[in-house]
Write a protein that holds these residues in place. Structure first.
Motif, PDB file in Angstrom:
ATOM      1  N   LEU A 125       0.807  -1.217   0.000  1.00 59.63           N
ATOM      2  CA  LEU A 125       0.000   0.000   0.000  1.00 59.63           C
ATOM      3  C   LEU A 125       0.843   1.272   0.000  1.00 59.63           C
ATOM      4  O   LEU A 125       0.300   2.374   0.016  1.00 59.63           O
ATOM      5  N   VAL A 126       2.171   1.145  -0.029  1.00 54.90           N
ATOM      6  CA  VAL A 126       3.037   2.321   0.006  1.00 54.90           C
ATOM      7  C   VAL A 126       3.894   2.359  -1.245  1.00 54.90           C
ATOM      8  O   VAL A 126       4.064   1.353  -1.944  1.00 54.90           O
ATOM      9  N   ASP A 190      -9.047  -0.671  -3.427  1.00 55.24           N
ATOM     10  CA  ASP A 190     -10.299  -0.818  -4.156  1.00 55.24           C
ATOM     11  C   ASP A 190     -11.301  -1.692  -3.406  1.00 55.24           C
ATOM     12  O   ASP A 190     -12.397  -1.943  -3.897  1.00 55.24           O
ATOM     13  N   ASN A 191     -10.949  -2.182  -2.221  1.00 54.67           N
ATOM     14  CA  ASN A 191     -11.835  -3.054  -1.464  1.00 54.67           C
ATOM     15  C   ASN A 191     -12.785  -2.230  -0.601  1.00 54.67           C
ATOM     16  O   ASN A 191     -12.371  -1.258   0.052  1.00 54.67           O
ATOM     17  N   ILE A 227     -12.592 -11.445   7.079  1.00 56.96           N
ATOM     18  CA  ILE A 227     -11.657 -10.445   7.618  1.00 56.96           C
ATOM     19  C   ILE A 227     -10.739  -9.956   6.505  1.00 56.96           C
ATOM     20  O   ILE A 227     -10.078 -10.753   5.827  1.00 56.96           O
ATOM     21  N   PHE A 228     -10.699  -8.647   6.302  1.00 56.90           N
ATOM     22  CA  PHE A 228      -9.770  -8.049   5.348  1.00 56.90           C
ATOM     23  C   PHE A 228      -8.418  -7.829   6.014  1.00 56.90           C
ATOM     24  O   PHE A 228      -7.378  -8.244   5.505  1.00 56.90           O
ATOM     25  N   ALA A 239     -16.939  -5.945   2.560  1.00 53.54           N
ATOM     26  CA  ALA A 239     -18.336  -5.617   2.310  1.00 53.54           C
ATOM     27  C   ALA A 239     -18.610  -5.677   0.819  1.00 53.54           C
ATOM     28  O   ALA A 239     -17.690  -5.585  -0.004  1.00 53.54           O
ATOM     29  N   GLN A 240     -19.862  -5.814   0.449  1.00 53.60           N
ATOM     30  CA  GLN A 240     -20.270  -5.857  -0.946  1.00 53.60           C
ATOM     31  C   GLN A 240     -20.613  -4.449  -1.436  1.00 53.60           C
ATOM     32  O   GLN A 240     -20.710  -3.500  -0.651  1.00 53.60           O
TER      33      GLN A 240
END
Length: 263
Positions: A125-126, A190-191, A227-228, A239-240
């Motif tokens: 993420l960096v 994008d999640n 769990i993310f 989540a959707q």
């Protein structure tokens, strides 16, 4: 103290210079030998094989000369920037082994670095030059940017140790080496996730999903979510796109008559 491109340390180059001169002399001799063989071939006193051996000898001695010249050049250490010697690991006249550290140096400018360990999921993420916020105790917030990202994780703790360079200002002047700092890195994915307080986690089921107590039709219901990721303060649940708002129970869920449902 030293300037940029200043000589910091050097090996005793007497032997290296002698080896370079000897290699150069052997190279000249090998070149003269080619001319001698060519002259003999005109008189039919030598063969093509002798000429091939002479040419091979020139290439070999030329390679030895290049190695000797390289060793001579690498026998000196020049400073890549203006700075100061922090520590010296060798003394004058001491025998050095390949790969040993001679000096520890530091730059006079741009040398404020904060090191942070990230997991394999966080390192994705960096990116380099990413802006971050550095919170220093009793000093406030200082702007920084990611200046170094390792290609592989540490072999001991399996974490990625990144470096964050700090911008010099009035706040960072009293900065102490070894001081702890709190780093805030903003990132996006994008999640779609629910971010819940860690207190909302009831348990983990056999499938590795998080069990969360929510209020549905004025009744407490326990549901399972994928769990993310999680940290010390929050748990992130996938989540959707059409996900609805959840009324989550974080306190007292263990004393409520729960209704289990499958998602």
């Amino acid at each position: 103290m030293f300037k940029e491109n200043q000589l910091l340390a050097a090996l005793d180059i007497s032997e290296l210079e002698a080896e370079k001169n000897a290699a150069y002399s052997r190279l000249l001799q090998a070149k003269r030998n080619i001319e001698r063989v060519k002259t003999l071939m005109k008189k039919k006193l030598s063969s093509q094989r002798d000429l091939d051996d002479a040419i091979t000898s020139v290439e070999t001695t030329r390679a030895n000369y290049r190695v000797a010249n390289y060793n001579l050049e690498k026998a000196q250490l020049f400073s890549p920037f203006e700075g100061v010697v922090v520590q010296r690991y060798t003394d004058l006249g001491e025998l050095q082994t390949p790969g040993s550290t001679a000096l520890q140096v530091a730059s006079l400018t741009g040398n404020l670095i904060v090191r942070v360990s990230l997991t394999g999921e966080e390192i994705s993420l960096v990116h380099l030059n990413q802006k971050v916020e550095v919170h220093l105790a009793y000093l406030g917030v200082v702007d920084g940017k990611i200046s170094k990202i390792p290609a592989i994780a540490d072999s001991q703790n399996h974490l990625f140790n990144i470096e964050i360079s700090l911008e010099e200002n009035q706040i960072t002047k009293p900065f102490i080496v070894g001081q702890l700092a709190r780093i805030l890195i903003h990132s996006q994915t994008d999640n779609l996730v629910y971010r819940l307080p860690i207190e909302a986690l009831n348990a983990i089921d056999e499938q590795g999903k998080a069990l969360i107590t929510i209020e549905h039709n004025n009744k407490p219901v326990q549901q399972a979510f994928t769990i993310f990721k999680l940290d010390n303060d929050f748990i992130y649940l996938l989540a959707q796109d059409n996900a609805v708002t959840l009324d989550v129970i974080t306190q007292g869920w263990n004393k409520l008559p729960l209704i289990s449902t499958k998602k």
